[in-house]
Design a protein around this motif. Sequence first.
Motif, mmCIF file in Angstrom:
data_model
loop_
_atom_site.group_PDB
_atom_site.id
_atom_site.type_symbol
_atom_site.label_atom_id
_atom_site.label_comp_id
_atom_site.label_asym_id
_atom_site.label_seq_id
_atom_site.Cartn_x
_atom_site.Cartn_y
_atom_site.Cartn_z
ATOM 1 N N LEU A 89 46.214 40.503 34.797
ATOM 2 C CA LEU A 89 46.832 39.761 35.881
ATOM 3 C C LEU A 89 46.859 40.590 37.164
ATOM 4 N N ALA A 90 47.229 41.860 37.052
ATOM 5 C CA ALA A 90 47.245 42.732 38.221
ATOM 6 C C ALA A 90 45.842 42.924 38.785
ATOM 7 N N LYS A 91 44.847 43.045 37.920
ATOM 8 C CA LYS A 91 43.459 43.177 38.396
ATOM 9 C C LYS A 91 43.052 41.948 39.198
ATOM 10 N N TRP A 92 43.406 40.772 38.709
ATOM 11 C CA TRP A 92 43.069 39.532 39.432
ATOM 12 C C TRP A 92 43.832 39.442 40.743
ATOM 13 N N ARG A 93 45.126 39.745 40.719
ATOM 14 C CA ARG A 93 45.965 39.581 41.911
ATOM 15 C C ARG A 93 45.534 40.488 43.050
ATOM 16 N N ARG A 94 45.132 41.700 42.745
ATOM 17 C CA ARG A 94 44.853 42.668 43.792
ATOM 18 C C ARG A 94 43.387 42.710 44.218
ATOM 19 N N PHE A 95 42.509 42.054 43.476
ATOM 20 C CA PHE A 95 41.087 42.072 43.848
ATOM 21 C C PHE A 95 40.830 41.036 44.930
ATOM 22 N N HIS A 96 40.232 41.470 46.034
ATOM 23 C CA HIS A 96 39.919 40.574 47.140
ATOM 24 C C HIS A 96 38.437 40.697 47.500
ATOM 25 N N LEU A 105 41.236 35.557 48.010
ATOM 26 C CA LEU A 105 42.380 36.462 48.073
ATOM 27 C C LEU A 105 43.324 36.257 46.899
ATOM 28 N N SER A 106 42.819 35.828 45.774
ATOM 29 C CA SER A 106 43.561 35.542 44.542
ATOM 30 C C SER A 106 44.540 34.382 44.732
ATOM 31 N N ILE A 166 40.099 31.099 51.499
ATOM 32 C CA ILE A 166 40.145 30.892 52.942
ATOM 33 C C ILE A 166 38.726 30.836 53.488
ATOM 34 N N GLY A 167 38.499 29.957 54.451
ATOM 35 C CA GLY A 167 37.214 29.889 55.118
ATOM 36 C C GLY A 167 37.363 29.443 56.543
ATOM 37 N N PHE A 168 36.433 29.867 57.390
ATOM 38 C CA PHE A 168 36.378 29.353 58.752
ATOM 39 C C PHE A 168 34.932 29.332 59.217
ATOM 40 N N VAL A 169 34.687 28.481 60.193
ATOM 41 C CA VAL A 169 33.391 28.416 60.848
ATOM 42 C C VAL A 169 33.620 28.013 62.300
ATOM 43 N N LEU A 171 45.435 29.138 45.637
ATOM 44 C CA LEU A 171 44.876 29.740 44.424
ATOM 45 C C LEU A 171 43.352 29.654 44.368
ATOM 46 N N GLY A 172 42.736 29.367 45.497
ATOM 47 C CA GLY A 172 41.282 29.334 45.537
ATOM 48 C C GLY A 172 40.653 28.119 44.906
#
Length: 336
Positions: free
Chosen positions: A41-48, A69-70, A74-77, A96-97
């Motif tokens: 869980l920590a690996k997933w939460r902190r991986f960006h 960002l877990s 986020i996206g922009f154009v 949550l992506g």
Amino acid sequence: MQRLIQANGQPHFGLFEQAPDEINYRDFDFRSPMGRPLGRLAKWRRFHQFQYFGLISDQLIGGCALASLSLAGIGFVYLFHPASGRMLEHQFKLPLGFGTDFSQRPNDGICELRSGRNLLRLENRGADKRLLVELRDGTRIDAQFSEAEPAFQPMCLNTPTATNGWVYAQKVAGVRCTGQITSELGEFDLAELGAFAHHDWSAGYMRPETCWNWACLSGQAGALRVGLNLSCGVNETSFTENCFWLDGELLKVDTVRFEFDRDEPLRPWTIRSFDGQVELRFEAHGLHQERMNLGIMASNFKQIFGRFRGELRPHGRPAVSIDNLWGFVEDQYVKW
């Protein structure tokens, strides 16, 4: 190198001649600052992870970013038309992506975001990179470049961060771009515009609260194709990502200093490197900005586009004059 994380759970660090096949972050021996092993869980939460594709020409400027960002996708154009001053912007935030898909293979995978009838997709196929944007308002961007012809050396780097993290970054700037754009600003053929592209593929365990500045330009300086990537605040632990390219050849640069007014970011910026290879002044023409404060996550982001003037002074070679080349600077604070 097939995988970034070694069999002992530790990353390879340094500058690499080519990208790892996979950023296998799940194999990382992730620990707390006190040395306690952390779980899945920590690996997933902190991986960006994020990816960016920028377009530069005298007639049209554009940028598209995707971030995982877990807790959020986020996206922009955006597209900016210098002659008219008109700008189109779209932003997407998905809890949550949901609606996003991110590959951990820098040169063999797809990262995309779908929100209703909107699609942002970045495709990496070896030396070939492609941006595809299809929006419900009729905007369509289909842009691509290749690092193979003519030959181009990307910057591939992994640095330690904070007590227990690391950041892998893969950067490209100063490559010709082709493709088509249709939007309210008009229809554009990127090859006819003489457009250039730059690209950023980054992932890892970044500092939980951090800030950085970044600068990038791509264009033609006399007979040379020139690209530039400079940063301060993320990848300066043991190594730096600072570099420029002359006709696809990668030339490293020491640490850099960004001088600007944070309260008035559209005022001129000055960027100098410690080793004297970079002396640039940046004058803004517009910006894309976002602010978000959710307590556990926050961002104050400004990406500013404009023109660079100054010199690049590669060691043992003639100086390269930078005269009114378009590019970007960035001022970012983030808590994640």
